[in-house]
Design a protein around this motif. Structure first.
Motif, PDB file in Angstrom:
ATOM      1  N   THR A  46     -34.038  34.417 -35.354  1.00 35.79           N
ATOM      2  CA  THR A  46     -33.328  35.872 -35.374  1.00 35.79           C
ATOM      3  C   THR A  46     -32.585  37.199 -34.823  1.00 35.79           C
ATOM      4  O   THR A  46     -33.423  37.619 -34.164  1.00 35.79           O
ATOM      5  CB  THR A  46     -33.142  36.053 -37.132  1.00 35.79           C
ATOM      6  N   LEU A  47     -31.338  37.528 -35.284  1.00 36.43           N
ATOM      7  CA  LEU A  47     -31.191  39.111 -34.843  1.00 36.43           C
ATOM      8  C   LEU A  47     -32.062  39.241 -35.637  1.00 36.43           C
ATOM      9  O   LEU A  47     -30.451  39.627 -36.522  1.00 36.43           O
ATOM     10  CB  LEU A  47     -30.187  38.869 -33.830  1.00 36.43           C
ATOM     11  N   ARG A  48     -32.578  40.315 -35.668  1.00 34.56           N
ATOM     12  CA  ARG A  48     -32.965  41.465 -36.587  1.00 34.56           C
ATOM     13  C   ARG A  48     -31.490  43.081 -36.423  1.00 34.56           C
ATOM     14  O   ARG A  48     -31.482  43.562 -35.822  1.00 34.56           O
ATOM     15  CB  ARG A  48     -34.114  42.188 -36.350  1.00 34.56           C
ATOM     16  N   PRO A  49     -31.098  42.863 -37.104  1.00 32.99           N
ATOM     17  CA  PRO A  49     -29.199  43.779 -37.568  1.00 32.99           C
ATOM     18  C   PRO A  49     -30.059  45.372 -37.527  1.00 32.99           C
ATOM     19  O   PRO A  49     -29.247  45.776 -36.866  1.00 32.99           O
ATOM     20  CB  PRO A  49     -28.887  43.197 -39.141  1.00 32.99           C
ATOM     21  N   ASP A  50     -31.373  45.495 -38.062  1.00 30.76           N
ATOM     22  CA  ASP A  50     -31.402  47.076 -37.983  1.00 30.76           C
ATOM     23  C   ASP A  50     -32.151  47.681 -36.216  1.00 30.76           C
ATOM     24  O   ASP A  50     -31.530  48.297 -36.043  1.00 30.76           O
ATOM     25  CB  ASP A  50     -32.980  47.143 -38.849  1.00 30.76           C
ATOM     26  N   LEU A  51     -32.367  46.333 -35.372  1.00 33.17           N
ATOM     27  CA  LEU A  51     -32.714  47.193 -34.526  1.00 33.17           C
ATOM     28  C   LEU A  51     -32.488  46.488 -33.334  1.00 33.17           C
ATOM     29  O   LEU A  51     -32.893  46.448 -31.869  1.00 33.17           O
ATOM     30  CB  LEU A  51     -34.528  46.941 -34.239  1.00 33.17           C
ATOM     31  N   GLU A  52     -31.229  45.300 -33.659  1.00 36.60           N
ATOM     32  CA  GLU A  52     -30.970  44.609 -32.649  1.00 36.60           C
ATOM     33  C   GLU A  52     -31.684  44.003 -31.943  1.00 36.60           C
ATOM     34  O   GLU A  52     -31.282  43.448 -30.560  1.00 36.60           O
ATOM     35  CB  GLU A  52     -29.679  44.807 -32.110  1.00 36.60           C
ATOM     36  N   LEU A  53     -32.545  43.339 -32.340  1.00 33.48           N
ATOM     37  CA  LEU A  53     -34.021  42.929 -31.112  1.00 33.48           C
ATOM     38  C   LEU A  53     -34.120  41.202 -32.401  1.00 33.48           C
ATOM     39  O   LEU A  53     -33.832  41.188 -32.904  1.00 33.48           O
ATOM     40  CB  LEU A  53     -35.213  43.727 -31.289  1.00 33.48           C
ATOM     41  N   ALA A  94     -37.342  37.583 -47.116  1.00 33.96           N
ATOM     42  CA  ALA A  94     -38.631  37.792 -45.902  1.00 33.96           C
ATOM     43  C   ALA A  94     -37.363  38.452 -44.754  1.00 33.96           C
ATOM     44  O   ALA A  94     -35.879  38.646 -45.566  1.00 33.96           O
ATOM     45  CB  ALA A  94     -38.463  36.043 -46.317  1.00 33.96           C
ATOM     46  N   ASP A  95     -37.646  38.673 -43.714  1.00 28.97           N
ATOM     47  CA  ASP A  95     -37.207  39.547 -42.922  1.00 28.97           C
ATOM     48  C   ASP A  95     -35.224  38.531 -42.389  1.00 28.97           C
ATOM     49  O   ASP A  95     -34.440  39.058 -41.971  1.00 28.97           O
ATOM     50  CB  ASP A  95     -37.258  40.139 -41.736  1.00 28.97           C
ATOM     51  N   HIS A  96     -35.929  37.746 -42.162  1.00 33.42           N
ATOM     52  CA  HIS A  96     -34.886  36.790 -41.236  1.00 33.42           C
ATOM     53  C   HIS A  96     -33.693  35.735 -42.242  1.00 33.42           C
ATOM     54  O   HIS A  96     -32.975  36.137 -41.658  1.00 33.42           O
ATOM     55  CB  HIS A  96     -35.800  35.324 -41.081  1.00 33.42           C
ATOM     56  N   THR A  97     -34.067  36.422 -43.447  1.00 33.30           N
ATOM     57  CA  THR A  97     -32.860  35.918 -45.114  1.00 33.30           C
ATOM     58  C   THR A  97     -31.855  37.044 -44.675  1.00 33.30           C
ATOM     59  O   THR A  97     -30.387  36.823 -44.393  1.00 33.30           O
ATOM     60  CB  THR A  97     -32.955  35.668 -45.902  1.00 33.30           C
ATOM     61  N   ALA A  98     -32.084  38.580 -44.268  1.00 35.25           N
ATOM     62  CA  ALA A  98     -31.660  39.751 -44.077  1.00 35.25           C
ATOM     63  C   ALA A  98     -30.671  39.747 -43.058  1.00 35.25           C
ATOM     64  O   ALA A  98     -29.541  39.824 -42.554  1.00 35.25           O
ATOM     65  CB  ALA A  98     -32.253  40.899 -43.842  1.00 35.25           C
ATOM     66  N   ALA A  99     -31.766  38.881 -41.410  1.00 34.55           N
ATOM     67  CA  ALA A  99     -31.354  38.403 -40.043  1.00 34.55           C
ATOM     68  C   ALA A  99     -30.060  37.781 -40.591  1.00 34.55           C
ATOM     69  O   ALA A  99     -28.750  37.966 -39.644  1.00 34.55           O
ATOM     70  CB  ALA A  99     -31.755  38.317 -39.743  1.00 34.55           C
ATOM     71  N   LEU A 100     -30.350  36.619 -40.930  1.00 40.05           N
ATOM     72  CA  LEU A 100     -28.668  35.140 -41.181  1.00 40.05           C
ATOM     73  C   LEU A 100     -28.035  35.230 -41.819  1.00 40.05           C
ATOM     74  O   LEU A 100     -27.125  35.751 -41.398  1.00 40.05           O
ATOM     75  CB  LEU A 100     -30.046  34.383 -41.804  1.00 40.05           C
ATOM     76  N   GLY A 101     -27.818  36.739 -42.934  1.00 42.56           N
ATOM     77  CA  GLY A 101     -27.011  37.789 -43.880  1.00 42.56           C
ATOM     78  C   GLY A 101     -26.201  38.456 -42.917  1.00 42.56           C
ATOM     79  O   GLY A 101     -25.378  38.278 -42.803  1.00 42.56           O
ATOM     80  N   ALA A 102     -26.917  39.080 -42.247  1.00 45.72           N
ATOM     81  CA  ALA A 102     -25.764  40.209 -41.228  1.00 45.72           C
ATOM     82  C   ALA A 102     -25.228  38.879 -40.193  1.00 45.72           C
ATOM     83  O   ALA A 102     -24.347  39.388 -39.484  1.00 45.72           O
ATOM     84  CB  ALA A 102     -26.663  41.307 -40.505  1.00 45.72           C
ATOM     85  N   ASN A 103     -25.894  38.082 -39.495  1.00 43.02           N
ATOM     86  CA  ASN A 103     -25.566  36.950 -38.325  1.00 43.02           C
ATOM     87  C   ASN A 103     -26.170  35.648 -38.532  1.00 43.02           C
ATOM     88  O   ASN A 103     -26.811  35.671 -38.475  1.00 43.02           O
ATOM     89  CB  ASN A 103     -25.694  37.533 -36.759  1.00 43.02           C
ATOM     90  N   PRO A 104     -24.588  34.138 -38.400  1.00 42.19           N
ATOM     91  CA  PRO A 104     -25.651  33.282 -39.147  1.00 42.19           C
ATOM     92  C   PRO A 104     -26.203  32.592 -38.056  1.00 42.19           C
ATOM     93  O   PRO A 104     -26.549  31.843 -38.245  1.00 42.19           O
ATOM     94  CB  PRO A 104     -24.574  32.785 -39.902  1.00 42.19           C
ATOM     95  N   ASN A 105     -25.534  33.100 -36.941  1.00 40.44           N
ATOM     96  CA  ASN A 105     -25.895  32.156 -35.165  1.00 40.44           C
ATOM     97  C   ASN A 105     -27.029  32.599 -34.675  1.00 40.44           C
ATOM     98  O   ASN A 105     -28.037  34.308 -35.084  1.00 40.44           O
ATOM     99  CB  ASN A 105     -25.561  32.926 -34.071  1.00 40.44           C
ATOM    100  N   CYS A 106     -28.393  31.641 -35.388  1.00 43.21           N
ATOM    101  CA  CYS A 106     -29.681  31.807 -34.673  1.00 43.21           C
ATOM    102  C   CYS A 106     -30.097  30.644 -34.320  1.00 43.21           C
ATOM    103  O   CYS A 106     -29.206  29.792 -33.340  1.00 43.21           O
ATOM    104  CB  CYS A 106     -30.563  31.687 -36.261  1.00 43.21           C
ATOM    105  N   ALA A 107     -31.402  30.116 -34.043  1.00 47.14           N
ATOM    106  CA  ALA A 107     -31.842  29.234 -33.565  1.00 47.14           C
ATOM    107  C   ALA A 107     -32.977  28.433 -33.882  1.00 47.14           C
ATOM    108  O   ALA A 107     -33.743  29.260 -34.725  1.00 47.14           O
ATOM    109  CB  ALA A 107     -31.928  29.000 -32.172  1.00 47.14           C
ATOM    110  N   LEU A 108     -33.952  26.788 -33.913  1.00 46.23           N
ATOM    111  CA  LEU A 108     -34.546  26.611 -34.499  1.00 46.23           C
ATOM    112  C   LEU A 108     -35.446  25.633 -33.568  1.00 46.23           C
ATOM    113  O   LEU A 108     -34.833  25.135 -32.919  1.00 46.23           O
ATOM    114  CB  LEU A 108     -33.868  25.654 -35.622  1.00 46.23           C
ATOM    115  N   LEU A 109     -36.473  26.266 -33.464  1.00 43.85           N
ATOM    116  CA  LEU A 109     -37.610  24.951 -32.157  1.00 43.85           C
ATOM    117  C   LEU A 109     -38.205  24.350 -33.045  1.00 43.85           C
ATOM    118  O   LEU A 109     -38.626  24.738 -33.462  1.00 43.85           O
ATOM    119  CB  LEU A 109     -38.180  26.230 -31.367  1.00 43.85           C
ATOM    120  N   ILE A 110     -38.246  23.254 -32.948  1.00 42.77           N
ATOM    121  CA  ILE A 110     -38.936  21.974 -33.375  1.00 42.77           C
ATOM    122  C   ILE A 110     -39.835  21.124 -32.883  1.00 42.77           C
ATOM    123  O   ILE A 110     -39.290  21.175 -31.475  1.00 42.77           O
ATOM    124  CB  ILE A 110     -38.011  21.108 -34.277  1.00 42.77           C
ATOM    125  N   GLY A 111     -40.234  20.823 -33.215  1.00 37.63           N
ATOM    126  CA  GLY A 111     -41.795  20.205 -32.416  1.00 37.63           C
ATOM    127  C   GLY A 111     -42.895  20.638 -32.361  1.00 37.63           C
ATOM    128  O   GLY A 111     -43.334  21.738 -31.757  1.00 37.63           O
TER     129      GLY A 111
END
Length: 167
Positions: free
Chosen positions: A32-39, A63-80
């Motif tokens: 995700t992209l952290r909305p507070d630091l844009e990292l 969770a931090d990632h919940t706030a990040a998803l609320g601010a920007n729902p675009n994300c990526a998942l790596l599985i395997g």
């Protein structure tokens, strides 16, 4: 001048491997992209699939990632996961470019996801009904499959779920 691409044409092997990775994933790395630091930030999340085979997770509002998803729902998942032996890069893995969609706790979809999620992840019974937990569906826009050295494919949602309309 022609551009060289590392990606092979999508075939049955790629489609099957990608679907197997999604169906078999018990967890994944969520970027995700952290909305507070844009990292960028990466978290491990538990995964399951909904009835159509799309990835879902159950996450806490704390969770931090919940706030990040609320601010920007675009994300990526790596599985395997890498196997127990050999080079970790020789094992298949799949990156899903996704949009997170929170599921309302009072919806019929929540009830359906809850039943399926608990059937697939029974240990989640310990926390599934905590008020800060919500289901998140991931709508796939693209997938990048690495099947090991020299085996890469770029897949569309229709390659993963050919008989279903995806968002």
């Amino acid at each position: 001048m022609s551009q060289h691409t590392p990606f092979r044409p999508v075939d049955k092997t790629a489609r099957t491997l990608a679907r197997d990775l999604i169906e078999g994933a018990s967890s994944g790395a969520l970027a995700t992209l952290r909305p507070d630091l844009e990292l960028p930030s990466v978290s491990r999340v538990a995964l399951a699939t909904d009835g159509s085979g799309m990835p879902v997770t159950l996450i806490s509002a704390l969770a931090d990632h919940t706030a990040a998803l609320g601010a920007n729902p675009n994300c990526a998942l790596l599985i395997g996961e890498p196997g127990d032996t050999g080079d970790p890069l020789s094992h298949p893995r799949l990156t899903l470019h996704v949009t997170a969609m929170f599921v309302s706790r009072d919806s019929a979809e929540h009830t359906t996801l809850r039943s399926r999620y608990l059937a697939l992840r029974p240990k989640a019974k310990l926390y599934v009904d905590f008020t800060d937990f919500r289901f998140v569906r991931f709508a796939v826009s693209e997938a990048v499959l690495n099947g090991g050295f020299g085996k890469a494919w770029r897949l569309a949602p229709a390659d993963l779920w050919p008989d279903q309309r995806t968002t």
